[in-house]
Design an enzyme around this catalytic site. Structure first.
Site, PDB file in Angstrom:
ATOM      1  N   ARG A   1       3.998  16.180 -15.449  1.00  0.00           N
ATOM      2  CA  ARG A   1       3.400  16.663 -16.802  1.00  0.00           C
ATOM      3  C   ARG A   1       3.705  15.722 -17.925  1.00  0.00           C
ATOM      4  NH1 ARG A   1       2.339  22.607 -16.232  1.00  0.00           N
ATOM      5  NH2 ARG A   1       1.230  22.391 -14.344  1.00  0.00           N
TER       6      ARG A   1
ATOM      7  N   ASP B   1      -5.973   3.300  -9.081  1.00  0.00           N
ATOM      8  CA  ASP B   1      -7.316   3.556  -8.178  1.00  0.00           C
ATOM      9  C   ASP B   1      -8.095   4.554  -8.936  1.00  0.00           C
ATOM     10  OD1 ASP B   1      -5.619   5.632  -7.389  1.00  0.00           O
ATOM     11  OD2 ASP B   1      -6.199   5.547  -5.425  1.00  0.00           O
TER      12      ASP B   1
ATOM     13  N   GLU C   1     -10.882   3.644   6.763  1.00  0.00           N
ATOM     14  CA  GLU C   1      -9.600   4.479   7.036  1.00  0.00           C
ATOM     15  C   GLU C   1      -9.976   5.809   7.755  1.00  0.00           C
ATOM     16  OE1 GLU C   1      -7.419   6.610   3.715  1.00  0.00           O
ATOM     17  OE2 GLU C   1      -5.933   7.105   4.994  1.00  0.00           O
TER      18      GLU C   1
ATOM     19  N   HIS D   1       0.904  -1.289   0.027  1.00  0.00           N
ATOM     20  CA  HIS D   1       0.120   0.075   0.062  1.00  0.00           C
ATOM     21  C   HIS D   1       0.701   1.291   0.044  1.00  0.00           C
ATOM     22  CE1 HIS D   1      -4.136   2.033   0.978  1.00  0.00           C
ATOM     23  NE2 HIS D   1      -2.986   3.022   1.011  1.00  0.00           N
TER      24      HIS D   1
ATOM     25  N   GLY E   1      -9.373   8.483  -1.917  1.00  0.00           N
ATOM     26  CA  GLY E   1      -9.754   9.636  -1.645  1.00  0.00           C
ATOM     27  C   GLY E   1     -10.783   9.603  -0.227  1.00  0.00           C
TER      28      GLY E   1
HETATM   29  O1  LIG Z   1      -4.313   7.434   2.565  1.00  0.00           O
HETATM   30  C1  LIG Z   1      -5.060   7.651   1.644  1.00  0.00           C
HETATM   31  N1  LIG Z   1      -6.370   7.354   1.418  1.00  0.00           N
HETATM   32  C2  LIG Z   1      -7.062   7.840   0.389  1.00  0.00           C
HETATM   33  N2  LIG Z   1      -6.528   8.499  -0.753  1.00  0.00           N
HETATM   34  C3  LIG Z   1      -5.047   8.532  -0.866  1.00  0.00           C
HETATM   35  C4  LIG Z   1      -4.382   8.321   0.283  1.00  0.00           C
HETATM   36  N3  LIG Z   1      -3.343   8.571  -0.189  1.00  0.00           N
HETATM   37  C5  LIG Z   1      -3.215   8.908  -1.270  1.00  0.00           C
HETATM   38  N4  LIG Z   1      -4.492   9.024  -1.845  1.00  0.00           N
HETATM   39  C6  LIG Z   1      -4.878   9.413  -3.142  1.00  0.00           C
HETATM   40  O2  LIG Z   1      -5.835  10.758  -2.888  1.00  0.00           O
HETATM   41  C7  LIG Z   1      -6.330  10.831  -4.150  1.00  0.00           C
HETATM   42  C8  LIG Z   1      -7.578  11.601  -4.212  1.00  0.00           C
HETATM   43  O3  LIG Z   1      -8.476  10.869  -4.259  1.00  0.00           O
HETATM   44  C9  LIG Z   1      -6.107   9.526  -5.186  1.00  0.00           C
HETATM   45  O4  LIG Z   1      -5.368   9.675  -6.147  1.00  0.00           O
HETATM   46  C10 LIG Z   1      -5.806   8.373  -3.993  1.00  0.00           C
HETATM   47  O5  LIG Z   1      -4.905   7.565  -4.456  1.00  0.00           O
END
Ligand SMILES: O=c1[nH]cnc2c1ncn2[C@@H]1O[C@H](CO)[C@@H](O)[C@H]1O
Length: 357
Positions: free
Chosen positions: A85, A152, A216, A30, A186
């Site tokens: 970019r 994701d 989470e 992760h 997210g």
């Molecule tokens: O710990 C986390 N929880 C949820 N989303 C996360 C986390 N770390 C990074 N992202 C990122 O936040 C972005 C916005 O949706 C996604 O790209 C996700 O991969």
């Protein structure tokens, strides 16, 4: 075991905690690619591309990475990814991330990235993927580390989530050579999981693995939803499973692993401090768990630091920490021969560590 007991164990073993952790071959399940950007790389890319609303030195960036809460973290994350970019940027990011992991004894990693965030900004999907594949393969050639990708869906409350879902699945299905799973990231608040059911069903039917974040920032209900609607095989974070004994039982009985990221939880404010972190309880309850780093530079951590925190801040015993490393191998989607090799390597390292006591 208390933190001071862990300190005494260090003396008795003759191996310092650092030597113990460094001797352990690791698997990372992760970690976000964009969230792994080295501070120096972010500063250089911002300069090169004229992104002028971000900090311009390391000190400023360190402050920028102090998060008020989870939503603030996501806000900062979205601001930071704008420095990426072109194909070269993604190649550098992927290579540096994989090399950084390899340098910590990581042999195999499933790294999450969010193609839709970039496609939506006008970046060509093939350019993006060509870049990260170049970085992945360069790092593999240089160190032997094996990387597979998780794409994701960015589950942002203010985003049109249908194109985000469909675009992410389509991206993954066209790039099966190294994309192995679909994720969902997210905020969880105000982003009900059932709306992603179709995307995850298409993914499942096509043979992609499913590893959504859940539990989470919200409770057990979201984890149940991830199981019921998203066919989750592993849960990103999942620490709030403890809210519901029936869910704990279900996760144990069906062997659904949790990808736990302690320092991330502290830095986004979902857990107050290390002594409050549920990882030791999850282990005591015999839930399948692994230890992971999430967005390491943004949280001021590394996977190595997470292993050290497991010993020192969470009070886990060394055999439990070896268990976490072994669990990550089992929970991974690595090909069977690689899993066998990693099992053997961890067993050998555990023997050596014991012999040094
Ligand atoms: O710990 C986390 N929880 C949820 N989303 C996360 C986390 N770390 C990074 N992202 C990122 O936040 C972005 C916005 O949706 C996604 O790209 C996700 O991969």
């Amino acid at each position: 075991m208390s933190v001071s007991d862990a300190g005494r164990q260090e003396v008795a073993d003759g191996l310092s905690d650092e030597e113990f952790v460094d001797a352990l071959p690791k698997v990372e399940l992760h970690v976000h690619l964009e969230g792994s950007m080295r501070p120096r790389t972010l500063l250089a890319l911002a300069r090169r591309h004229g992104v002028d609303d971000l900090p311009t030195d390391i000190e400023g960036l360190t402050k920028f990475y102090e998060f008020r809460d989870f939503d603030h973290f996501i806000e900062v994350y979205l601001a930071a990814v704008r420095v990426l970019r072109d194909a070269d940027d993604f190649a550098v990011l992927a290579r540096e991330t994989a090399l950084g992991l390899a340098g910590q004894g990581v042999r195999y990693a499933e790294i999450t990235f969010t193609p839709f965030l970039h496609i939506q900004r006008g970046i060509d999907a093939d350019e993006l993927f060509g870049g990260i594949e170049r970085g992945r393969l360069d790092a593999e050639r240089e160190t032997g580390i094996q990387v597979r990708w998780v794409t994701d869906i960015p589950g942002l409350p203010n985003m049109n989530l249908r194109p985000a879902s469909e675009g992410t699945v389509e991206f993954a299905l066209n790039r099966r050579e190294s994309v192995i799973a679909l994720g969902l990231g997210g905020p969880e608040v105000d982003v009900p999981r059932p709306q992603f059911a179709e995307a995850f069903t298409v993914a499942r039917d096509a043979g992609l693995h499913r590893v959504p974040h859940a539990g989470e920032t919200t409770g057990a209900r979201t984890i149940w939803d991830a199981l019921e609607y998203l066919h989750a095989e592993r849960i990103g974070h999942g620490i709030r499973a403890l809210d519901d004994p029936a869910l704990v039982e279900h996760l144990r009985a069906h062997h659904i692993p949790l990808e736990v990221c302690p320092t991330s939880n502290l830095r986004t404010g979902v857990v107050a401090d290390y002594p409050d972190h549920p990882l030791p309880t999850l282990i005591e309850l015999a839930l399948p768990v692994s230890l992971n780093s999430d967005d390491p530079p943004m949280f001021g951590t590394t996977l190595r630091d997470e292993y050290l925190h497991a010993l020192r801040s969470l009070g886990l015993r060394r055999d439990q920490v070896v268990g976490l490393a072994a669990a990550a191998v089992e929970h991974s989607f690595a090909p069977a021969p690689l899993k066998d090799a990693l099992r053997a390597e961890i067993a050998a390292a555990a023997d050596r560590v014991q012999a040094a006591s």
